[in-house]
Each structure stands twice: as structure tokens, then as C-alpha cells.
Design a protein around this motif. Structure first.
Motif, PDB file in Angstrom:
ATOM      1  N   GLU A 149      -4.683 -40.401 -58.578  1.00 11.04           N
ATOM      2  CA  GLU A 149      -3.926 -39.534 -59.478  1.00 11.04           C
ATOM      3  C   GLU A 149      -4.876 -38.521 -60.128  1.00 11.04           C
ATOM      4  O   GLU A 149      -6.066 -38.802 -60.305  1.00 11.04           O
ATOM      5  CB  GLU A 149      -3.220 -40.355 -60.561  1.00 11.04           C
ATOM      6  CG  GLU A 149      -2.097 -41.235 -60.042  1.00 11.04           C
ATOM      7  CD  GLU A 149      -0.933 -40.418 -59.498  1.00 11.04           C
ATOM      8  OE1 GLU A 149      -0.720 -39.287 -60.007  1.00 11.04           O
ATOM      9  OE2 GLU A 149      -0.242 -40.894 -58.580  1.00 11.04           O
ATOM     10  N   THR A 150      -4.349 -37.368 -60.459  1.00 10.86           N
ATOM     11  CA  THR A 150      -5.169 -36.311 -61.051  1.00 10.86           C
ATOM     12  C   THR A 150      -5.840 -36.789 -62.331  1.00 10.86           C
ATOM     13  O   THR A 150      -5.193 -37.378 -63.209  1.00 10.86           O
ATOM     14  CB  THR A 150      -4.305 -35.077 -61.365  1.00 10.86           C
ATOM     15  OG1 THR A 150      -3.703 -34.611 -60.150  1.00 10.86           O
ATOM     16  CG2 THR A 150      -5.148 -33.961 -61.959  1.00 10.86           C
ATOM     17  N   CYS A 151      -7.131 -36.577 -62.416  1.00 10.36           N
ATOM     18  CA  CYS A 151      -7.892 -36.982 -63.604  1.00 10.36           C
ATOM     19  C   CYS A 151      -7.444 -36.147 -64.810  1.00 10.36           C
ATOM     20  O   CYS A 151      -7.467 -34.912 -64.766  1.00 10.36           O
ATOM     21  CB  CYS A 151      -9.385 -36.785 -63.337  1.00 10.36           C
ATOM     22  SG  CYS A 151     -10.449 -37.123 -64.767  1.00 10.36           S
ATOM     23  N   LYS A 152      -7.036 -36.814 -65.859  1.00 10.99           N
ATOM     24  CA  LYS A 152      -6.568 -36.111 -67.064  1.00 10.99           C
ATOM     25  C   LYS A 152      -7.720 -35.515 -67.867  1.00 10.99           C
ATOM     26  O   LYS A 152      -7.527 -34.558 -68.625  1.00 10.99           O
ATOM     27  CB  LYS A 152      -5.754 -37.065 -67.933  1.00 10.99           C
ATOM     28  CG  LYS A 152      -4.469 -37.546 -67.262  1.00 10.99           C
ATOM     29  CD  LYS A 152      -3.682 -38.462 -68.183  1.00 10.99           C
ATOM     30  CE  LYS A 152      -2.376 -38.911 -67.522  1.00 10.99           C
ATOM     31  NZ  LYS A 152      -1.604 -39.834 -68.384  1.00 10.99           N
ATOM     32  N   THR A 214     -14.703 -35.992 -58.526  1.00 11.50           N
ATOM     33  CA  THR A 214     -13.688 -36.002 -57.460  1.00 11.50           C
ATOM     34  C   THR A 214     -12.383 -35.336 -57.886  1.00 11.50           C
ATOM     35  O   THR A 214     -11.625 -34.854 -57.048  1.00 11.50           O
ATOM     36  CB  THR A 214     -13.387 -37.432 -57.013  1.00 11.50           C
ATOM     37  OG1 THR A 214     -12.801 -38.163 -58.109  1.00 11.50           O
ATOM     38  CG2 THR A 214     -14.666 -38.137 -56.558  1.00 11.50           C
ATOM     39  N   GLY A 215     -12.125 -35.332 -59.197  1.00  3.83           N
ATOM     40  CA  GLY A 215     -10.872 -34.763 -59.693  1.00  3.83           C
ATOM     41  C   GLY A 215      -9.727 -35.762 -59.698  1.00  3.83           C
ATOM     42  O   GLY A 215      -8.610 -35.423 -60.120  1.00  3.83           O
ATOM     43  N   LYS A 220      -3.191 -48.180 -59.716  1.00  2.19           N
ATOM     44  CA  LYS A 220      -2.276 -49.066 -59.011  1.00  2.19           C
ATOM     45  C   LYS A 220      -0.833 -48.688 -59.364  1.00  2.19           C
ATOM     46  O   LYS A 220      -0.488 -48.565 -60.525  1.00  2.19           O
ATOM     47  CB  LYS A 220      -2.537 -50.528 -59.364  1.00  2.19           C
ATOM     48  CG  LYS A 220      -3.864 -51.055 -58.816  1.00  2.19           C
ATOM     49  CD  LYS A 220      -4.021 -52.541 -59.101  1.00  2.19           C
ATOM     50  CE  LYS A 220      -5.309 -53.070 -58.494  1.00  2.19           C
ATOM     51  NZ  LYS A 220      -5.483 -54.528 -58.751  1.00  2.19           N
ATOM     52  N   LYS A 221      -0.021 -48.540 -58.320  1.00  2.00           N
ATOM     53  CA  LYS A 221       1.381 -48.172 -58.520  1.00  2.00           C
ATOM     54  C   LYS A 221       2.271 -49.019 -57.627  1.00  2.00           C
ATOM     55  O   LYS A 221       1.848 -49.514 -56.585  1.00  2.00           O
ATOM     56  CB  LYS A 221       1.603 -46.687 -58.238  1.00  2.00           C
ATOM     57  CG  LYS A 221       1.056 -45.775 -59.315  1.00  2.00           C
ATOM     58  CD  LYS A 221       1.678 -44.399 -59.211  1.00  2.00           C
ATOM     59  CE  LYS A 221       1.346 -43.546 -60.414  1.00  2.00           C
ATOM     60  NZ  LYS A 221       2.057 -42.260 -60.394  1.00  2.00           N
ATOM     61  N   ARG A 222       3.522 -49.168 -58.061  1.00  2.00           N
ATOM     62  CA  ARG A 222       4.514 -49.920 -57.289  1.00  2.00           C
ATOM     63  C   ARG A 222       5.634 -48.971 -56.887  1.00  2.00           C
ATOM     64  O   ARG A 222       6.171 -48.232 -57.720  1.00  2.00           O
ATOM     65  CB  ARG A 222       5.052 -51.094 -58.104  1.00  2.00           C
ATOM     66  CG  ARG A 222       6.151 -51.884 -57.416  1.00  2.00           C
ATOM     67  CD  ARG A 222       6.401 -53.193 -58.107  1.00  2.00           C
ATOM     68  NE  ARG A 222       5.256 -54.099 -57.942  1.00  2.00           N
ATOM     69  CZ  ARG A 222       5.232 -55.352 -58.392  1.00  2.00           C
ATOM     70  NH1 ARG A 222       6.277 -55.849 -59.036  1.00  2.00           N
ATOM     71  NH2 ARG A 222       4.167 -56.111 -58.199  1.00  2.00           N
ATOM     72  N   TYR A 223       5.974 -49.008 -55.593  1.00  2.00           N
ATOM     73  CA  TYR A 223       7.030 -48.138 -55.075  1.00  2.00           C
ATOM     74  C   TYR A 223       8.092 -48.977 -54.380  1.00  2.00           C
ATOM     75  O   TYR A 223       7.794 -50.012 -53.773  1.00  2.00           O
ATOM     76  CB  TYR A 223       6.462 -47.124 -54.071  1.00  2.00           C
ATOM     77  CG  TYR A 223       5.442 -46.173 -54.642  1.00  2.00           C
ATOM     78  CD1 TYR A 223       5.835 -45.078 -55.404  1.00  2.00           C
ATOM     79  CD2 TYR A 223       4.080 -46.363 -54.411  1.00  2.00           C
ATOM     80  CE1 TYR A 223       4.900 -44.189 -55.917  1.00  2.00           C
ATOM     81  CE2 TYR A 223       3.132 -45.481 -54.921  1.00  2.00           C
ATOM     82  CZ  TYR A 223       3.549 -44.401 -55.685  1.00  2.00           C
ATOM     83  OH  TYR A 223       2.627 -43.527 -56.200  1.00  2.00           O
ATOM     84  N   ALA A 224       9.329 -48.517 -54.448  1.00  2.47           N
ATOM     85  CA  ALA A 224      10.430 -49.147 -53.722  1.00  2.47           C
ATOM     86  C   ALA A 224      10.567 -48.458 -52.369  1.00  2.47           C
ATOM     87  O   ALA A 224      10.571 -47.231 -52.277  1.00  2.47           O
ATOM     88  CB  ALA A 224      11.730 -49.043 -54.507  1.00  2.47           C
ATOM     89  N   VAL A 225      10.665 -49.268 -51.328  1.00  5.53           N
ATOM     90  CA  VAL A 225      10.786 -48.750 -49.965  1.00  5.53           C
ATOM     91  C   VAL A 225      12.111 -49.229 -49.384  1.00  5.53           C
ATOM     92  O   VAL A 225      12.405 -50.426 -49.392  1.00  5.53           O
ATOM     93  CB  VAL A 225       9.627 -49.234 -49.068  1.00  5.53           C
ATOM     94  CG1 VAL A 225       9.788 -48.703 -47.652  1.00  5.53           C
ATOM     95  CG2 VAL A 225       8.294 -48.805 -49.649  1.00  5.53           C
ATOM     96  N   GLU A 226      12.901 -48.305 -48.893  1.00  4.43           N
ATOM     97  CA  GLU A 226      14.174 -48.640 -48.271  1.00  4.43           C
ATOM     98  C   GLU A 226      13.949 -48.902 -46.778  1.00  4.43           C
ATOM     99  O   GLU A 226      13.556 -48.008 -46.033  1.00  4.43           O
ATOM    100  CB  GLU A 226      15.189 -47.509 -48.463  1.00  4.43           C
ATOM    101  CG  GLU A 226      15.562 -47.258 -49.921  1.00  4.43           C
ATOM    102  CD  GLU A 226      16.184 -48.483 -50.586  1.00  4.43           C
ATOM    103  OE1 GLU A 226      16.977 -49.189 -49.907  1.00  4.43           O
ATOM    104  OE2 GLU A 226      15.888 -48.732 -51.767  1.00  4.43           O
ATOM    105  N   ILE A 227      14.187 -50.134 -46.367  1.00  7.42           N
ATOM    106  CA  ILE A 227      14.041 -50.518 -44.963  1.00  7.42           C
ATOM    107  C   ILE A 227      15.381 -50.316 -44.269  1.00  7.42           C
ATOM    108  O   ILE A 227      16.374 -50.951 -44.646  1.00  7.42           O
ATOM    109  CB  ILE A 227      13.595 -51.986 -44.825  1.00  7.42           C
ATOM    110  CG1 ILE A 227      12.362 -52.258 -45.702  1.00  7.42           C
ATOM    111  CG2 ILE A 227      13.345 -52.321 -43.369  1.00  7.42           C
ATOM    112  CD1 ILE A 227      11.148 -51.494 -45.303  1.00  7.42           C
TER     113      ILE A 227
END
Length: 390
Positions: A149-152, A214-215, A220-227
């Protein structure tokens, strides 16, 4: 007496009807093999290199090739300049030697150098486990990923707060540098990614302490994936825009989620069809009757025909796996009916089976039974019965 020149087609090892691509390919192989830079001090290699170059200069030019096909070497007798008296002034070797010097020296005109324009980020690969039924009907699963993610702190520019990235002095912000090398035909230009800025055109002298220039910060993120319904083992689901960040304003890459489908205790799958085996009692197989068959949609009632033999296959239309292209289209479920024979019988059941055999005459190859359950053979030499099993 001057040495007689070899036929140009023979020199390159191509037929007279060879097209431009074949001629170019043949010359490239010879040029790499005999180039003076690869054979320093080898006069014979230099001679063959010049010979191949002269042949390519003629055969790669449509007008010169036409003249050569008509008049042979006489078409170019008296040519001025060039090695061996041949005129190379009109020949274009830029494409060939861009490739060759790229192989020789790791650069070349077709080097891996890129400009500093936007580039899409790399893809991320992961996997998820699902059940047989989830693969058939589809489901939603959650995946955990570590993404950048972009460094703030530096807002993604990689520079320490209060400073900014500076234009690379080596490439002038272009992201590329040009090297020149001397070849048999003169100077060859090679373009490569700038080693100081790695092709970005910018140099960070004071790096951000949080992202170290690096910028980006890993998170860590959680995503929902539609199978989707109908997906098979080993196939992947693409999640656009969740991959690695792009460079120079380019879009993010994608996440490719490979699906691992668990085994089912009853069902097997092949393409969009399902296969299973169902036991049928001897009585139902002989007399006919209704049985329950398990499917992915639940139990269904099937009417077994009288006289059904073991290993009979039946088809349950539309009870298979949905097509992931069109969920309204489904495969079939194929069932193998296996007639079971009881291995333990009560005396009453035995007597009834004997009566059944007597009424139907269905003794097949069985021999006559004695009351004690022993089978008899014909008389032996001593005149006595020979018992062979109980």
C-alpha cells in the motif's frame, strides 16, 4: 587469378526461393558464429564473416537480389569500396547487429531497456480450498494477502519528508542510456535501462525512513473471492487490480486464485459429468422397484427395471455440474447399479432360495446338493462317492 566467389545462396545455406525471413535468419546465425569480436585474430573466421555479409547485403535487398538472380556476380563487378571490393553503402545491418550485439554484450538495440512510462504491476498468485459441492454450485471465500500500500509518510514518492526525488543526471530523466560499440560496419548503438535510476528517471538521495525509498508499505488484507459454479480443480479466478502496484503511475497487477477441490466420498467428476456407484438388492434387481440415489441436488427416486443386471449404467440427465460459461447448462450424472449378493443367510432364507431355484430352474452350473450341504461327484474307482466341497 582472382579467387572465384561462391554462390550467395550457397554461402548462406538457403534455397533460391527463400524469403526475406529465412535469409535474415541464416545470416544472423553465420554472423554470430564468425564475427571478428567473437573470433579475435582468426583470419579465416573474418573471411567467412565478410563473405556472409556480402551475400546478405545482396539477397536482403529486393532490387539487388533481382539483379543477382539474373546476372550473377557480374551484376556487381567493379563495385566501389567495401570489403573485398563490394559496396556495402546501401545495405542496412542495423536490425541484424542490434540483435547480435545484444546477444554478445547483454545489451543491443533490442535490449531489455524500457522507457519511464507507466507499467502494470506484477500479478500475485495464491490458492483456496473448497469442497466438491462448493465447486459445483459456487461459493464465496475469503483470502488473506500481504499487499503493498502507498506509504503515507512520503505519499508514495519514496523520499524523506521535506525532500523530493531528483532527476537522474546520468540519463537526464529518460530512464535509458545509449552505449556505442564498434563493429565491422561501423558504430552500433545499444540502448539499456539506466543503471543509476533503474529506468525510472528519478533518483532518491534521502530515502523515506518508513518505506526505505520504495514508496510502499506491506500490509495484510482480507478479500472476498467469488468462486463461480462449475469451476474445476486447478482452475484460477482472477481478481483484477489487487496485485503488485505498477510503476510510474501504471495500474496494479491482478491476483490469481487457484482453486483446490477436495475429494468426495461418493462422487467422481469428469468435465461437467458426475459418476457414482449405487448398490441394489438382489430382490429389487430381479423384481424391479424404487431406490434412492444420492446426487448433488439431494436424493432422487429411481425406478429399477425388473431383471436389471449388475453393472447396469443409468443416466440422470441434468444432474451433473453446471457450465461455468452458462449456469443454465448442466452435465449429467451417470450411475452404475451393482447387484449385491448377501454373504450371510438364515436357514429360512436358504430354503426359500432353494425353492426359488427349483421354481425357476435357474441352477446354472450348480451340481445336485445333498441334504448335508455337500456336493457329490460321480463314483470313484472304489465305487464310493467323492465329496469335493461343503
Amino acid at each position: 587469378m582472382a579467387e572465384q566467389k561462391r554462390d550467395y545462396y550457397e554461402v548462406l545455406g538457403v534455397d533460391k526461393g527463400a524469403d526475406e525471413a529465412a535469409i535474415k535468419k541464416a545470416y544472423r546465425v553465420l554472423a554470430k558464429k564468425y564475427h571478428p569480436d567473437m573470433n579475435p585474430g582468426d583470419a579465416e573466421a573474418e573471411k567467412k564473416f565478410k563473405e556472409a555479409s556480402e551475400a546478405y547485403a545482396v539477397l536482403s535487398d529486393p532490387d539487388k537480389k533481382r539483379q543477382y538472380d539474373q546476372f550473377g556476380h557480374a551484376a556487381f563487378d567493379g563495385g566501389a569500396g567495401g570489403a573485398g571490393g563490394f559496396d556495402f553503402s546501401g545495405a542496412d545491418f542495423s536490425d541484424i547487429f542490434g540483435d547480435i550485439f545484444g546477444d554478445f554484450f547483454g545489451g543491443g538495440r533490442r535490449s531489455s531497456a524500457r522507457n519511464n512510462g507507466p507499467m502494470k504491476g506484477a500479478n500475485i498468485r495464491t490458492s483456496v480450498r473448497i469442497t466438491f459441492e462448493e465447486a459445483v454450485f459456487g461459493c464465496s471465500k475469503e483470502i488473506d494477502l500481504t499487499v503493498k500500500e502507498t506509504c503515507k509518510t512520503c505519499n508514495g514518492n519514496g523520499a524523506k519528508p521535506g525532500t523530493s526525488p531528483e532527476t537522474c543526471t546520468k540519463c537526464g530523466g529518460k530512464g535509458q542510456v545509449v552505449y556505442t560499440q564498434q563493429s565491422f560496419f561501423g558504430t552500433v548503438r545499444n540502448v539499456q535501462a539506466c543503471p543509476d535510476c533503474q529506468g525510472s528517471g528519478k533518483v532518491i538521495k534521502e530515502k523515506c525512513p518508513d518505506c526505505r525509498g520504495t514508496g510502499y508499505i506491506p500490509m495484510k488484507k482480507r478479500y472476498a473471492v467469488e468462486i463461480p459454479a462449475g469451476i474445476d480443480h486447478g482452475q484460477s479466478v482472477r481478481q483484477p487490480g489487487l496485485g503488485e502496484p505498477g510503476t510510474n503511475g501504471g495500474p496494479r497487477g491482478d491476483v490469481l486464485v487457484e482453486v483446490i477441490v477436495g475429494r468426495h466420498p461418493i462422487f467422481q467428476r469428469q468435465d461437467f459429468n458426475i459418476y457414482s456407484t449405487v448398490p441394489v438388492s438382489f430382490a429389487v434387481a430381479a423384481l424391479g422397484g424404487e431406490i434412492f440415489i444420492d446426487t448433488v441436488d439431494g436424493k432422487v427416486i429411481y425406478d429399477v427395471k425388473a431383471g436389471t443386471q449388475t453393472d447396469t449404467k443409468v443416466r440422470l440427465k441434468g444432474k451433473g455440474v453446471p457450465s461455468w460459461r452458462n449456469k443454465d447448462v448442466r452435465g449429467d450424472h451417470y450411475v452404475t447399479l451393482v447387484v449385491t449378493v448377501p454373504d450371510k443367510l438364515k436357514n429360512e432364507a436358504k430354503e426359500l432360495l432353494k425353492q426359488f431355484d427349483a421354481l425357476t430352474g435357474d441352477t446354472l452350473n450348480a451340481t445336485k446338493s445333498s441334504e448335508d450341504g455337500e456336493k457329490d461327484t460321480k463314483d470313484g474307482k472304489d465305487g464310493k462317492k467323492k465329496k469335493f466341497w461343503k
